[in-house]
Design a protein around this motif. Structure first.
Motif, PDB file in Angstrom:
ATOM      1  N   GLU A  63      29.464  54.623  16.711  1.00 39.43           N
ATOM      2  CA  GLU A  63      29.458  54.086  18.077  1.00 39.43           C
ATOM      3  C   GLU A  63      29.444  55.239  19.065  1.00 39.43           C
ATOM      4  O   GLU A  63      30.429  55.966  19.174  1.00 39.43           O
ATOM      5  CB  GLU A  63      30.710  53.239  18.325  1.00 39.43           C
ATOM      6  N   ASP A  64      28.340  55.431  19.785  1.00 37.49           N
ATOM      7  CA  ASP A  64      28.238  56.478  20.807  1.00 37.49           C
ATOM      8  C   ASP A  64      28.710  57.838  20.308  1.00 37.49           C
ATOM      9  O   ASP A  64      29.626  58.444  20.867  1.00 37.49           O
ATOM     10  CB  ASP A  64      29.030  56.088  22.058  1.00 37.49           C
ATOM     11  N   ASN A  65      28.094  58.340  19.250  1.00 38.21           N
ATOM     12  CA  ASN A  65      28.408  59.632  18.647  1.00 38.21           C
ATOM     13  C   ASN A  65      29.787  59.694  17.998  1.00 38.21           C
ATOM     14  O   ASN A  65      30.254  60.763  17.625  1.00 38.21           O
ATOM     15  CB  ASN A  65      28.263  60.779  19.652  1.00 38.21           C
ATOM     16  N   LYS A  66      30.461  58.571  17.888  1.00 41.36           N
ATOM     17  CA  LYS A  66      31.757  58.499  17.217  1.00 41.36           C
ATOM     18  C   LYS A  66      31.519  57.935  15.820  1.00 41.36           C
ATOM     19  O   LYS A  66      31.124  56.788  15.664  1.00 41.36           O
ATOM     20  CB  LYS A  66      32.713  57.599  18.005  1.00 41.36           C
ATOM     21  N   TYR A  91      33.620  63.049  16.429  1.00 41.89           N
ATOM     22  CA  TYR A  91      32.481  62.957  17.341  1.00 41.89           C
ATOM     23  C   TYR A  91      31.435  63.993  16.926  1.00 41.89           C
ATOM     24  O   TYR A  91      31.737  65.178  16.810  1.00 41.89           O
ATOM     25  CB  TYR A  91      32.910  63.207  18.788  1.00 41.89           C
ATOM     26  N   ASN A 103      27.371  65.167  17.726  1.00 38.12           N
ATOM     27  CA  ASN A 103      26.193  65.047  18.575  1.00 38.12           C
ATOM     28  C   ASN A 103      24.999  65.618  17.808  1.00 38.12           C
ATOM     29  O   ASN A 103      24.839  66.828  17.714  1.00 38.12           O
ATOM     30  CB  ASN A 103      26.406  65.801  19.888  1.00 38.12           C
ATOM     31  N   GLU A 144      21.010  63.963  17.271  1.00 42.96           N
ATOM     32  CA  GLU A 144      20.048  62.860  17.315  1.00 42.96           C
ATOM     33  C   GLU A 144      19.365  62.685  15.961  1.00 42.96           C
ATOM     34  O   GLU A 144      19.082  61.567  15.533  1.00 42.96           O
ATOM     35  CB  GLU A 144      19.007  63.104  18.420  1.00 42.96           C
ATOM     36  N   TYR A 152      21.941  60.936  13.639  1.00 33.68           N
ATOM     37  CA  TYR A 152      22.183  59.577  14.144  1.00 33.68           C
ATOM     38  C   TYR A 152      20.998  58.666  13.794  1.00 33.68           C
ATOM     39  O   TYR A 152      21.178  57.574  13.250  1.00 33.68           O
ATOM     40  CB  TYR A 152      22.418  59.621  15.654  1.00 33.68           C
ATOM     41  N   LYS A 174      21.097  55.470  11.167  1.00 36.12           N
ATOM     42  CA  LYS A 174      20.839  54.143  11.720  1.00 36.12           C
ATOM     43  C   LYS A 174      19.748  53.413  10.931  1.00 36.12           C
ATOM     44  O   LYS A 174      19.749  52.199  10.836  1.00 36.12           O
ATOM     45  CB  LYS A 174      20.459  54.218  13.201  1.00 36.12           C
TER      46      LYS A 174
END
Length: 108
Positions: free
Chosen positions: A82-85, A95, A97, A99, A102, A106
């Motif tokens: 959830e939002d980099n978490k 956390y 970061n 892309e 992620y 996903k």
């Protein structure tokens, strides 16, 4: 190279050597390695040293990263993102970061 011994039928699927881990309110560059079974966070031990000292020793030559494992979990142990978490099944989280990582996770 990376501090990972691959198991039988395990292969590296993606690597991001420029991911950012949020630690104590600051971003720290780390390496993320994802195999078809595991998620591994590594830190370059050379970056812990004083950069002026490193340049003096190597005389401006490039150096090989010396990765040390920060975290290693089975891919199935990541509960959700959830939002980099990145939340693990035991409730712990971090956390991150990246892309690249992620988007890759996903899609899985």
């Amino acid at each position: 190279m990376y501090p990972i011994e691959l198991e039988t039928n395990e292969m590296i699927e993606i690597v991001d050597e420029h991911a950012k881990l949020l630690e104590d309110g600051k971003e720290k560059e780390i390496c993320v390695v994802i195999t078809n079974k595991r998620f591994v966070l590594c830190e370059d031990g050379n970056k812990k040293m004083d950069s002026k000292e490193v340049l003096r020793i190597i005389k401006a030559a490039s150096y090989l990263p010396n990765y040390e494992k920060l975290l290693e979990v089975e891919l199935s142990f990541i509960d959700r993102i959830e939002d980099n978490k990145y939340i693990l099944k035991n409730g712990n989280y971090f956390y991150l970061n990246s892309e690249i990582i992620y988007s890759f996770l996903k899609e899985k």
